[in-house]
Scaffold this motif. Structure first.
Motif, PDB file in Angstrom:
ATOM      1  N   LEU A   1       0.803  -1.221   0.000  1.00 44.13           N
ATOM      2  CA  LEU A   1       0.000   0.000   0.000  1.00 44.13           C
ATOM      3  C   LEU A   1       0.839   1.275   0.000  1.00 44.13           C
ATOM      4  O   LEU A   1       0.528   2.227  -0.706  1.00 44.13           O
ATOM      5  CB  LEU A   1      -0.944   0.017   1.209  1.00 44.13           C
ATOM      6  N   VAL A   2       1.871   1.315   0.799  1.00 42.84           N
ATOM      7  CA  VAL A   2       2.637   2.543   0.969  1.00 42.84           C
ATOM      8  C   VAL A   2       4.008   2.428   0.322  1.00 42.84           C
ATOM      9  O   VAL A   2       4.370   3.234  -0.526  1.00 42.84           O
ATOM     10  CB  VAL A   2       2.780   2.892   2.469  1.00 42.84           C
ATOM     11  N   GLY A   3       4.782   1.483   0.755  1.00 40.39           N
ATOM     12  CA  GLY A   3       6.092   1.283   0.168  1.00 40.39           C
ATOM     13  C   GLY A   3       7.189   2.111   0.790  1.00 40.39           C
ATOM     14  O   GLY A   3       8.345   1.765   0.732  1.00 40.39           O
ATOM     15  N   ASP A   4       6.846   3.238   1.408  1.00 43.09           N
ATOM     16  CA  ASP A   4       7.866   4.101   1.966  1.00 43.09           C
ATOM     17  C   ASP A   4       7.261   4.920   3.097  1.00 43.09           C
ATOM     18  O   ASP A   4       6.157   5.451   2.970  1.00 43.09           O
ATOM     19  CB  ASP A   4       8.409   5.022   0.887  1.00 43.09           C
ATOM     20  N   ILE A   5       7.979   5.038   4.181  1.00 38.13           N
ATOM     21  CA  ILE A   5       7.481   5.760   5.342  1.00 38.13           C
ATOM     22  C   ILE A   5       7.367   7.260   5.060  1.00 38.13           C
ATOM     23  O   ILE A   5       6.499   7.932   5.628  1.00 38.13           O
ATOM     24  CB  ILE A   5       8.358   5.463   6.581  1.00 38.13           C
ATOM     25  N   ILE A   6       8.216   7.799   4.189  1.00 34.41           N
ATOM     26  CA  ILE A   6       8.131   9.223   3.855  1.00 34.41           C
ATOM     27  C   ILE A   6       6.805   9.528   3.177  1.00 34.41           C
ATOM     28  O   ILE A   6       6.171  10.546   3.460  1.00 34.41           O
ATOM     29  CB  ILE A   6       9.322   9.653   2.966  1.00 34.41           C
ATOM     30  N   ILE A   7       6.366   8.648   2.308  1.00 30.03           N
ATOM     31  CA  ILE A   7       5.082   8.853   1.638  1.00 30.03           C
ATOM     32  C   ILE A   7       3.952   8.810   2.655  1.00 30.03           C
ATOM     33  O   ILE A   7       3.059   9.669   2.648  1.00 30.03           O
ATOM     34  CB  ILE A   7       4.870   7.798   0.534  1.00 30.03           C
ATOM     35  N   LEU A   8       3.987   7.845   3.540  1.00 34.33           N
ATOM     36  CA  LEU A   8       2.937   7.709   4.546  1.00 34.33           C
ATOM     37  C   LEU A   8       2.854   8.945   5.434  1.00 34.33           C
ATOM     38  O   LEU A   8       1.777   9.531   5.608  1.00 34.33           O
ATOM     39  CB  LEU A   8       3.183   6.462   5.395  1.00 34.33           C
TER      40      LEU A   8
ATOM     41  N   LEU B   1      -3.009  15.660   4.843  1.00 40.01           N
ATOM     42  CA  LEU B   1      -4.411  15.485   5.216  1.00 40.01           C
ATOM     43  C   LEU B   1      -4.748  16.207   6.519  1.00 40.01           C
ATOM     44  O   LEU B   1      -5.836  16.776   6.662  1.00 40.01           O
ATOM     45  CB  LEU B   1      -4.761  14.008   5.314  1.00 40.01           C
ATOM     46  N   LEU B   2      -3.826  16.210   7.476  1.00 40.83           N
ATOM     47  CA  LEU B   2      -4.050  16.951   8.718  1.00 40.83           C
ATOM     48  C   LEU B   2      -4.168  18.452   8.469  1.00 40.83           C
ATOM     49  O   LEU B   2      -4.994  19.134   9.091  1.00 40.83           O
ATOM     50  CB  LEU B   2      -2.932  16.666   9.719  1.00 40.83           C
ATOM     51  N   ILE B   3      -3.370  18.975   7.555  1.00 42.11           N
ATOM     52  CA  ILE B   3      -3.473  20.393   7.192  1.00 42.11           C
ATOM     53  C   ILE B   3      -4.839  20.680   6.576  1.00 42.11           C
ATOM     54  O   ILE B   3      -5.483  21.685   6.895  1.00 42.11           O
ATOM     55  CB  ILE B   3      -2.330  20.786   6.229  1.00 42.11           C
ATOM     56  N   LEU B   4      -5.306  19.786   5.717  1.00 45.39           N
ATOM     57  CA  LEU B   4      -6.612  19.984   5.101  1.00 45.39           C
ATOM     58  C   LEU B   4      -7.743  19.891   6.129  1.00 45.39           C
ATOM     59  O   LEU B   4      -8.728  20.633   6.047  1.00 45.39           O
ATOM     60  CB  LEU B   4      -6.822  18.967   3.981  1.00 45.39           C
ATOM     61  N   VAL B   5      -7.595  19.005   7.102  1.00 47.69           N
ATOM     62  CA  VAL B   5      -8.599  18.913   8.168  1.00 47.69           C
ATOM     63  C   VAL B   5      -8.621  20.201   8.975  1.00 47.69           C
ATOM     64  O   VAL B   5      -9.699  20.712   9.317  1.00 47.69           O
ATOM     65  CB  VAL B   5      -8.322  17.681   9.062  1.00 47.69           C
TER      66      VAL B   5
ATOM     67  N   SER C   1      -8.065  24.164  -1.016  1.00 47.17           N
ATOM     68  CA  SER C   1      -7.728  22.867  -0.428  1.00 47.17           C
ATOM     69  C   SER C   1      -7.314  21.838  -1.484  1.00 47.17           C
ATOM     70  O   SER C   1      -6.443  21.009  -1.233  1.00 47.17           O
ATOM     71  CB  SER C   1      -8.876  22.336   0.419  1.00 47.17           C
ATOM     72  N   GLY C   2      -7.905  21.884  -2.654  1.00 48.24           N
ATOM     73  CA  GLY C   2      -7.510  20.963  -3.724  1.00 48.24           C
ATOM     74  C   GLY C   2      -6.092  21.218  -4.193  1.00 48.24           C
ATOM     75  O   GLY C   2      -5.307  20.276  -4.390  1.00 48.24           O
ATOM     76  N   ILE C   3      -5.746  22.482  -4.348  1.00 50.82           N
ATOM     77  CA  ILE C   3      -4.391  22.845  -4.766  1.00 50.82           C
ATOM     78  C   ILE C   3      -3.388  22.459  -3.684  1.00 50.82           C
ATOM     79  O   ILE C   3      -2.299  21.965  -3.984  1.00 50.82           O
ATOM     80  CB  ILE C   3      -4.321  24.352  -5.088  1.00 50.82           C
ATOM     81  N   ILE C   4      -3.758  22.671  -2.419  1.00 48.75           N
ATOM     82  CA  ILE C   4      -2.875  22.305  -1.319  1.00 48.75           C
ATOM     83  C   ILE C   4      -2.639  20.798  -1.309  1.00 48.75           C
ATOM     84  O   ILE C   4      -1.514  20.335  -1.095  1.00 48.75           O
ATOM     85  CB  ILE C   4      -3.455  22.796   0.024  1.00 48.75           C
TER      86      ILE C   4
ATOM     87  N   ILE D   1      -2.778  18.737  -3.910  1.00 53.50           N
ATOM     88  CA  ILE D   1      -1.949  18.380  -5.063  1.00 53.50           C
ATOM     89  C   ILE D   1      -0.498  18.756  -4.809  1.00 53.50           C
ATOM     90  O   ILE D   1       0.414  17.957  -5.046  1.00 53.50           O
ATOM     91  CB  ILE D   1      -2.491  19.063  -6.341  1.00 53.50           C
ATOM     92  N   ILE D   2      -0.261  19.963  -4.319  1.00 55.25           N
ATOM     93  CA  ILE D   2       1.114  20.414  -4.065  1.00 55.25           C
ATOM     94  C   ILE D   2       1.758  19.564  -2.970  1.00 55.25           C
ATOM     95  O   ILE D   2       2.922  19.164  -3.090  1.00 55.25           O
ATOM     96  CB  ILE D   2       1.135  21.907  -3.712  1.00 55.25           C
ATOM     97  N   GLY D   3       1.017  19.276  -1.907  1.00 54.49           N
ATOM     98  CA  GLY D   3       1.564  18.444  -0.839  1.00 54.49           C
ATOM     99  C   GLY D   3       1.943  17.061  -1.323  1.00 54.49           C
ATOM    100  O   GLY D   3       3.010  16.537  -0.987  1.00 54.49           O
ATOM    101  N   THR D   4       1.092  16.465  -2.124  1.00 53.58           N
ATOM    102  CA  THR D   4       1.377  15.137  -2.667  1.00 53.58           C
ATOM    103  C   THR D   4       2.580  15.168  -3.601  1.00 53.58           C
ATOM    104  O   THR D   4       3.449  14.287  -3.530  1.00 53.58           O
ATOM    105  CB  THR D   4       0.148  14.595  -3.420  1.00 53.58           C
ATOM    106  N   LEU D   5       2.654  16.177  -4.454  1.00 53.91           N
ATOM    107  CA  LEU D   5       3.802  16.281  -5.363  1.00 53.91           C
ATOM    108  C   LEU D   5       5.110  16.487  -4.605  1.00 53.91           C
ATOM    109  O   LEU D   5       6.141  15.926  -4.978  1.00 53.91           O
ATOM    110  CB  LEU D   5       3.584  17.415  -6.363  1.00 53.91           C
ATOM    111  N   VAL D   6       5.082  17.278  -3.541  1.00 61.86           N
ATOM    112  CA  VAL D   6       6.294  17.497  -2.743  1.00 61.86           C
ATOM    113  C   VAL D   6       6.752  16.196  -2.097  1.00 61.86           C
ATOM    114  O   VAL D   6       7.935  15.854  -2.126  1.00 61.86           O
ATOM    115  CB  VAL D   6       6.053  18.598  -1.686  1.00 61.86           C
ATOM    116  N   VAL D   7       5.811  15.453  -1.542  1.00 56.41           N
ATOM    117  CA  VAL D   7       6.150  14.182  -0.888  1.00 56.41           C
ATOM    118  C   VAL D   7       6.723  13.194  -1.894  1.00 56.41           C
ATOM    119  O   VAL D   7       7.744  12.549  -1.640  1.00 56.41           O
ATOM    120  CB  VAL D   7       4.908  13.589  -0.189  1.00 56.41           C
ATOM    121  N   LEU D   8       6.097  13.075  -3.041  1.00 61.88           N
ATOM    122  CA  LEU D   8       6.587  12.135  -4.049  1.00 61.88           C
ATOM    123  C   LEU D   8       7.936  12.560  -4.608  1.00 61.88           C
ATOM    124  O   LEU D   8       8.795  11.724  -4.902  1.00 61.88           O
ATOM    125  CB  LEU D   8       5.554  11.976  -5.158  1.00 61.88           C
ATOM    126  N   THR D   9       8.152  13.875  -4.762  1.00 63.00           N
ATOM    127  CA  THR D   9       9.447  14.373  -5.232  1.00 63.00           C
ATOM    128  C   THR D   9      10.540  14.077  -4.221  1.00 63.00           C
ATOM    129  O   THR D   9      11.649  13.678  -4.590  1.00 63.00           O
ATOM    130  CB  THR D   9       9.368  15.883  -5.513  1.00 63.00           C
TER     131      THR D   9
END
Length: 72
Positions: free
Chosen positions: A11-18, A25-29, A44-47, A49-57
């Motif tokens: 499901l995750v593969g890496d602790i940094i991604i998790l 998600l906590l920021i969005l909450v 919130s949608g842009i946040i 997307i940007i958060g996910t892209l930063v984590v994956l990068t």
């Protein structure tokens, strides 16, 4: 224990991604529950997307550095 580790790796593969996605998600909450941050709810949608892209990068950069150090 091996079953739990196998499910985690699938499901995750890496602790940094998790951790990164959980923090995003906590920021969005917080944006949706704190009334003082109501003006940022539209972004919130842009946040997300940007958060996910930063984590994956960050994860990809770490993987690339790991493979380069093994090749040298």
């Amino acid at each position: 224990m091996n079953v739990i580790k196998a499910i985690y790796n699938f499901l995750v593969g890496d602790i940094i991604i998790l951790i990164g996605i959980i923090l995003t998600l906590l920021i969005l909450v917080l944006l949706n529950t704190v009334s003082g941050l109501a003006s940022l709810r539209g972004a919130s949608g842009i946040i997300m997307i940007i958060g996910t892209l930063v984590v994956l990068t960050l994860t990809l950069t770490r993987e690339v550095r790991g493979h380069r150090s093994k090749l040298s």
